[in-house]
Design a protein around this motif. Structure first.
Motif, short mmCIF file in Angstrom:
data_model
loop_
_atom_site.label_atom_id
_atom_site.label_comp_id
_atom_site.label_asym_id
_atom_site.label_seq_id
_atom_site.Cartn_x
_atom_site.Cartn_y
_atom_site.Cartn_z
N VAL A 133 0.34 5.34 0.19
CA VAL A 133 -0.48 5.94 0.44
C VAL A 133 0.33 7.65 1.29
CG1 VAL A 133 -0.07 5.18 2.96
CG2 VAL A 133 -2.04 6.32 2.49
N THR A 184 0.63 -1.13 0.22
CA THR A 184 -0.09 0.28 0.07
C THR A 184 0.67 0.89 -0.19
OG1 THR A 184 -1.74 -1.40 1.16
CG2 THR A 184 -1.46 1.05 1.50
N VAL A 243 -3.46 4.88 -2.10
CA VAL A 243 -4.20 5.70 -2.11
C VAL A 243 -3.58 7.44 -1.52
CG1 VAL A 243 -4.93 4.72 -0.54
CG2 VAL A 243 -6.18 5.77 -0.50
N GLY A 287 -1.19 8.16 -8.42
CA GLY A 287 -1.14 6.78 -8.46
C GLY A 287 0.70 6.39 -8.22
N HIS A 309 -6.85 4.58 -5.77
CA HIS A 309 -8.24 5.64 -5.53
C HIS A 309 -8.18 7.37 -4.52
CE1 HIS A 309 -8.68 4.62 -1.26
NE2 HIS A 309 -8.01 3.32 -1.13
N ASP A 310 -8.65 7.82 -5.38
CA ASP A 310 -8.53 9.51 -4.34
C ASP A 310 -6.97 10.14 -4.23
OD1 ASP A 310 -11.09 9.72 -2.74
OD2 ASP A 310 -10.54 7.91 -1.95
N ASN A 311 -6.42 9.28 -5.80
CA ASN A 311 -4.87 10.03 -6.06
C ASN A 311 -5.28 11.39 -6.77
OD1 ASN A 311 -2.88 7.52 -5.06
ND2 ASN A 311 -4.84 6.30 -5.92
N THR A 322 -2.06 -1.36 -3.27
CA THR A 322 -3.11 -0.13 -3.75
C THR A 322 -2.52 1.08 -3.17
OG1 THR A 322 -4.98 -1.65 -1.99
CG2 THR A 322 -5.20 0.93 -1.75
N LYS A 380 -5.41 -1.58 -6.87
CA LYS A 380 -6.75 -0.58 -6.79
C LYS A 380 -5.80 0.98 -6.55
CE LYS A 380 -9.23 -3.81 -4.16
NZ LYS A 380 -10.53 -4.07 -2.96
N ASN A 385 -10.36 9.53 -8.60
CA ASN A 385 -8.87 9.91 -8.60
C ASN A 385 -9.23 11.36 -9.55
OD1 ASN A 385 -7.39 7.74 -7.60
ND2 ASN A 385 -8.63 6.68 -9.41
#
Length: 516
Positions: free
Chosen positions: A257, A255, A285, A298, A313-315, A283, A311, A341
């Motif tokens: 992040v 991950t 994020v 990302g 998301h929210d990048n 992941t 996955k 994203n």
């Protein structure tokens, strides 16, 4: 080329000295060597000629049992110290004989201490590689960049950048790289190093200077698994990881992040790959490519990338590729998801001057000015088995946008996307768009002058085969398919129906098999 021979032993020094003497090497003369061999042959007339059995002649000074012992010893030396009758291709400990491998001293446990992690990586580089195992669920907090000279800063990268500048003259105007911007919190990876994370976290202290975690330099190979990388910050590319052109990396179940790249022209908020990389079950994020033309919130790829079951998301990215940006690279994406994203172009995925193949992937709820879900520019992008839903563009191409590119779309669904410009589902400009066995449904072009709720095509070619364009809407007709200065082909197995205010009426190019 390695000359390592496992457990092989050489013949005894005294016997080897007779070999050299008989060969005339001590005399330093080929003539002397021939004379020496002839003398030995004369003393042992029953031995074969030199050309038939040189090993026997060269050991001809021995006789009887001693001679047989020499031959036996020679065979033992040639077979790694084992009799030929016992040789089974494996050393006595059961391992297959091979050259030295990284981590031959076994997997090395790393205590829950960032200084111990740094020391383990320093030793791994000194020994040509290692396998490290982090302490389970430990947090390794780094408070400053690791200070070391970059031994391989140049060479391959300089050649690559020179080639890029020749191919793209505008790049020559870019400012030179500042080594002070290219800092890492951990030692640079120069050799094959495997890190098994065991659920550990590597984090940059919130008050620390800017640095990423890993730089993988020319010839380095990083395998990273089961770890969390948090709060990386780089003034150059790659907020957490940077893989240079001559390096490779495998990232599994990891991950990334809250990491950021501040590179003005580069990016890769989480990871920048310019080499060869495989990413699986990972992941990304909340990462950002925050430079003025930041790409790949990302992950930014400029090399060769294989991305599977991951996955994003929210990048976010300032320029393009909120989740993934493929810029002048080759990327293959399978069974992954991109959600929420955002970027200026390609909220979920962007392919620019690149070759990209995406299959069996979901692109959901992303936002951008152009290409809310996916943007393709001066590039080839192949989409198969896609679900492109509920993305939004403040300009054109709510679901997908392509400019001066090739975009085949197969066995896919483009549905529920919205554009405030034209092309609620798909917007194609100066492109070759092929839609095959796909559905373009319930997309909307909602601006005051928006056209082509399903598909908008201009100055290129659009072809639809065995597909369905239905339930789309636009402010200005048509709501189904709009084309201008473009070649349009629609086969008789394609349905363009139930679009508002019209299906194809209002298109500046006639559309076959489309009514109203």
């Amino acid at each position: 080329m390695s000359t390592y021979r496992g457990n092989r032993r050489t013949a005894r020094a005294t016997r080897r000295s007779r070999w050299f003497l008989a060969g005339g090497l001590v005399a330093g003369s080929l003539v002397a060597g021939v004379a020496g061999v002839a003398g030995v042959a004369g003393a042992a007339p029953n031995l074969p000629a030199v050309s038939d059995a040189p090993a026997l002649v060269l050991r001809g000074a021995d006789s009887g049992a001693g001679h047989r012992d020499d031959l036996r010893e020679q065979r033992r030396g040639d077979l790694g110290g084992r009799d030929s009758g016992d040789w089974d291709g494996k050393p006595r400990d059961g391992r297959t004989e091979r050259g030295p491998q990284p981590g031959r001293r076994g997997e090395v446990p790393v205590p829950c201490d960032p200084a111990k992690l740094i020391a383990a990586l320093v030793r791994a580089n000194a020994e040509g590689g290692a396998h490290l195992r982090l302490a389970p669920r430990c947090t390794y907090e780094l408070t400053h960049a690791f200070q070391q000279p970059d031994d391989y800063d140049g060479g391959i990268r300089d050649a690559r950048e020179a080639a890029d500048s020749a191919e793209n003259p505008g790049d020559a105007e870019a400012p030179p790289r500042n080594p002070q911007h290219d800092k890492a919190g951990l030692p640079v990876i120069y050799h094959p190093i495997t890190i098994r994370g065991e659920g550990a976290t590597i984090v940059r202290d919130v008050h620390a200077e800017a640095f990423r975690f890993f730089t993988v330099r020319d010839g380095g190979e990083l395998t990273l698994s089961d770890v969390v990388l948090r709060n990386g910050l780089s003034a150059a590319e790659g907020g957490s990881i940077h893989v240079v052109h001559g390096a490779s990396a495998v990232v599994e179940r990891t991950t990334v992040v809250g990491s950021t790249s501040l590179s003005a022209e580069g990016g890769g908020g989480g990871i920048f790959n310019d080499g060869n990389m495989v990413v699986t079950d990972s992941t990304f994020v909340g990462n950002r490519a925050a430079g003025k033309a930041g790409k790949g919130g990302g992950l930014l790829n400029g090399g060769v990338l294989s991305l599977r079951t991951s996955k994003f998301h929210d990048n976010s990215a300032v320029a393009y590729g909120g989740g993934l940006g493929n810029y002048r690279g080759a990327a293959e994406v399978q069974k992954s998801a991109f959600a929420h994203n955002n970027a200026e172009q390609g909220g979920g995925i962007a392919s620019f001057s690149a070759r990209t193949r995406v299959a069996d992937t979901k692109v959901l709820g992303n936002t951008a000015q152009t290409g809310g879900g996916i943007a393709n520019s001066d590039a080839l992008i192949f989409l198969r088995g896609m679900e492109v839903r509920d993305n939004t563009a403040t300009g054109n191409g709510g679901g997908i946008s392509t400019f001066q590119g090739l975009l085949p779309l197969d066995d896919s669904v483009v549905a529920g996307n919205t554009a405030r410009g034209s092309g609620g589902g798909i917007h194609a400009l100066k492109s070759n768009l092929l839609v095959r066995n796909s559905e373009v449904d319930r997309n909307h072009a909602v601006g005051a002058a928006s056209k082509g709720g399903g598909v908008f095509a201009s100055l290129g070619q659009v072809s639809l085969y065995t597909s369905r364009v239905a339930g789309n809407s636009a402010t200005v007709k048509p709501g189904g398919l709009f084309a201008e200065k473009a070649r349009v082909r629609v086969d008789d197995e394609t349905d363009i129906i139930d679009n508002e205010p019209t299906n194809c009426e209002g298109s500046l190019v006639p559309v076959a098999h489309c009514f109203r």
